[in-house]
Motif scaffolding. Sequence first.
Motif, short mmCIF file in Angstrom:
data_model
loop_
_atom_site.label_atom_id
_atom_site.label_comp_id
_atom_site.label_asym_id
_atom_site.label_seq_id
_atom_site.Cartn_x
_atom_site.Cartn_y
_atom_site.Cartn_z
N SER A 1 5.52 -8.83 -4.25
CA SER A 1 5.14 -10.12 -3.65
C SER A 1 4.95 -10.00 -2.15
N LYS A 2 5.20 -8.81 -1.59
CA LYS A 2 5.03 -8.62 -0.15
C LYS A 2 4.12 -7.42 0.09
N PRO A 3 3.36 -7.44 1.18
CA PRO A 3 2.42 -6.34 1.43
C PRO A 3 3.13 -5.02 1.68
N VAL A 4 2.58 -3.96 1.11
CA VAL A 4 3.13 -2.62 1.31
C VAL A 4 2.01 -1.72 1.83
N ILE A 5 2.27 -1.07 2.96
CA ILE A 5 1.30 -0.13 3.55
C ILE A 5 1.87 1.28 3.41
N ALA A 6 1.05 2.20 2.88
CA ALA A 6 1.44 3.61 2.87
C ALA A 6 0.88 4.27 4.12
N ALA A 7 1.76 4.87 4.90
CA ALA A 7 1.34 5.64 6.08
C ALA A 7 1.43 7.11 5.69
#
Length: 260
Positions: free
Chosen positions: A98-104
Amino acid sequence: MEFENIIVTTQNRIQYITINRESKLNALNKFTICELHEAFVDAFNNPDVGGIILTGAGPKAFVAGADISEFADLSLEEGTALARENQKLVFDLIANGSKPVIAAINGFALGGGLELAMACHIRIASDNAKMGLPEVTLGLIPGYGGTQRLTQLVGKGKAMEMILTADMITAEDALQYGLVTHVTATEELLAKAEELMIKIISRAPLALAAAIRSVNAGLTDGVNGYETEIAEFGKCFGTDDFKEGVAAFLGKRKAEFKGK
Ligand code: COA
């Protein structure tokens, strides 16, 4: 919460989850999978967290794959169960979060590592990153959603080529394919992820969750994405954040969203 294989910190409503098995290029063993599950459940439930940035420890790897040493003795049934359980525990959990997830992506993202990055909502990479699905070199195929998510992200032709050749691609190739959305110098990777996340979490949290659900719906078998969008759009009108967003626009001020 204490973890052995990951590091979790929170700053300015961003939770940083760093996979921390540097000596094994952050390969995903079963303990790491369990810890990632716990950390993501916690992040999605914690009202003080707006979004999550996922990366790998050290200069060399995001994640160099599932831990191959744990595969050696698996039977057909155990292999099936491994893929089914772990997809649910971590990969689908992140994708449907439900929350944004960014892969770095800070180096190698191979096999389960690229699959983990592909489960995230957005991917960015450092210019030294290398990405690929090398499973067929082991007599396997991707088992954590790779055949599906890579195809969705880059199209069937490029996905087939990457999976069947097992070749790694560079960060620049990944940018051109649409597999990542930005490439930065290594030392600027986290700053770029933060810049994106700060902007995203300044938006209405319930609308972010609704947008993630709607985008995902169109890629889910048996679900009509347009119908999901209509329902999610309608639900937004019942939120305080919608009233705040409109009032702020009309009042020519910055919106202060509460996620309600
Ligand atoms: N599972 C388990 N251990 C792994 C691993 C994986 N997926 N990837 C790397 N490691 C371990 C290596 O075994 C090595 O451990 P050791 O020092 O105890 O021997 C350590 O991490 C460093 O890796 P190494 O291979 O020495 O580094 P390198 O720079 O020579 O090569 C890679 C880097 C990524 C090209 C190489 O490690 C590799 O091909 N890894 C496997 C990738 C893969 O097939 N992933 C898909 C799995 S389904």
